[in-house]
Design a protein around this motif. Structure first.
Motif, PDB file in Angstrom:
ATOM      1  N   GLY A 158      -7.150  92.846  17.151  1.00  0.00           N
ATOM      2  CA  GLY A 158      -8.441  92.372  17.629  1.00  0.00           C
ATOM      3  C   GLY A 158      -8.547  90.860  17.760  1.00  0.00           C
ATOM      4  O   GLY A 158      -9.424  90.354  18.440  1.00  0.00           O
ATOM      5  N   GLY A 163     -17.907  89.034  19.128  1.00  0.00           N
ATOM      6  CA  GLY A 163     -16.680  88.732  18.383  1.00  0.00           C
ATOM      7  C   GLY A 163     -16.951  87.929  17.117  1.00  0.00           C
ATOM      8  O   GLY A 163     -17.948  87.223  17.024  1.00  0.00           O
ATOM      9  N   GLU A 176     -17.090  88.502  25.051  1.00  0.00           N
ATOM     10  CA  GLU A 176     -16.340  89.716  25.406  1.00  0.00           C
ATOM     11  C   GLU A 176     -16.095  90.612  24.194  1.00  0.00           C
ATOM     12  O   GLU A 176     -15.454  91.651  24.305  1.00  0.00           O
ATOM     13  N   MET A 178     -14.596  84.409  24.837  1.00  0.00           N
ATOM     14  CA  MET A 178     -13.985  85.424  23.957  1.00  0.00           C
ATOM     15  C   MET A 178     -15.052  86.136  23.128  1.00  0.00           C
ATOM     16  O   MET A 178     -15.046  87.359  23.019  1.00  0.00           O
ATOM     17  N   ARG A 208     -14.249  89.779  21.619  1.00  0.00           N
ATOM     18  CA  ARG A 208     -12.938  89.516  20.994  1.00  0.00           C
ATOM     19  C   ARG A 208     -13.143  88.656  19.758  1.00  0.00           C
ATOM     20  O   ARG A 208     -13.979  87.755  19.762  1.00  0.00           O
TER      21      ARG A 208
END
Ligand code: 5GP
Length: 196
Positions: A30, A4, A93, A90, A95
């Protein structure tokens, strides 16, 4: 899958940073917002756990002693801090994460997570900054004076940021911000194309 984007935005109160952050979160599926902890009291429109985690001084101190903050700062007389674990989760992952934090906090994040994308939002002028701050009607006169005074010190830090962006009109500033986001999503720091 890519890692991310950790986007850190700063800027003086009244620069329009909050509005740009809201637009980015609403229009770009996003991005998620990093909910900070603060000892400041909630404003009428703010919800605990959504805008901030509103903590007492004691609670904030306990979280700090437990080593759970990525960074903390004293801003306009109150304590603010970013929680470490949700940020890392985050990013892992894939993100994209938006941190709306002050200049001291941004410097700490830069020193710990070098891949962060830092953007400083500027008002077109100090007069316009004051006008915007007053029209929000959320602070008393003493707070307004304090925020205006702090703005000068914050603006001196602009060259420490990777990008600077003058918020003349929200739509224009938003377009520029999305260009930065689009470029940074392709940055090989977090994305390596895999062609076979
Ligand atoms: P406000 O009280 O107006 O919501 O925020 C005041 C200032 O604190 C803003 O410049 C905002 O970016 C900053 N701030 C909010 N959360 C954090 C945080 O977790 N860490 C740091 N360092 N600053 C924060």
């Amino acid at each position: 899958m890519r890692r991310g984007v950790l986007m850190v935005i700063s800027g003086p109160a009244g620069a329009g940073k909050g509005t740009l952050a809201e637009l980015l979160l609403a229009r770009d599926g996003g991005f998620v917002f990093s909910v900070s902890a603060t000892t400041r009291l909630p404003r009428a429109t703010e919800l605990d756990g959504v805008h901030y985690h509103f903590l007492t001084e004691e609670q904030f101190g306990a979280v700090e002693r437990a080593g759970e903050f990525l960074e903390t700062a004293m801003v306009h007389g109150h304590r603010y801090g970013t929680l470490f674990k949700p940020v890392m989760q985050m990013l892992d992952e894939g993100r994209d994460l938006l941190l709306d934090i002050d200049t001291q906090g941004a410097m700490s994040v830069m020193s710990k997570l070098a891949e962060c994308v830092t953007v400083f939002i500027l008002p077109p002028s100090f007069a316009e900054l004051e006008r915007r701050l007053r029209s929000r009607n959320t602070e008393n006169e003493a707070d307004i004076q304090r925020r205006l005074h702090n703005a000068r010190g914050e603006i001196e830090q602009v060259s420490r940021y990777r990008y600077a962006l003058i918020n003349e009109t929200v739509e224009e500033a938003y377009q520029t911000l999305t260009a930065i986001v689009a470029a940074e999503r392709q940055n090989t720091v977090r994305y390596r194309p895999n062609i076979l």
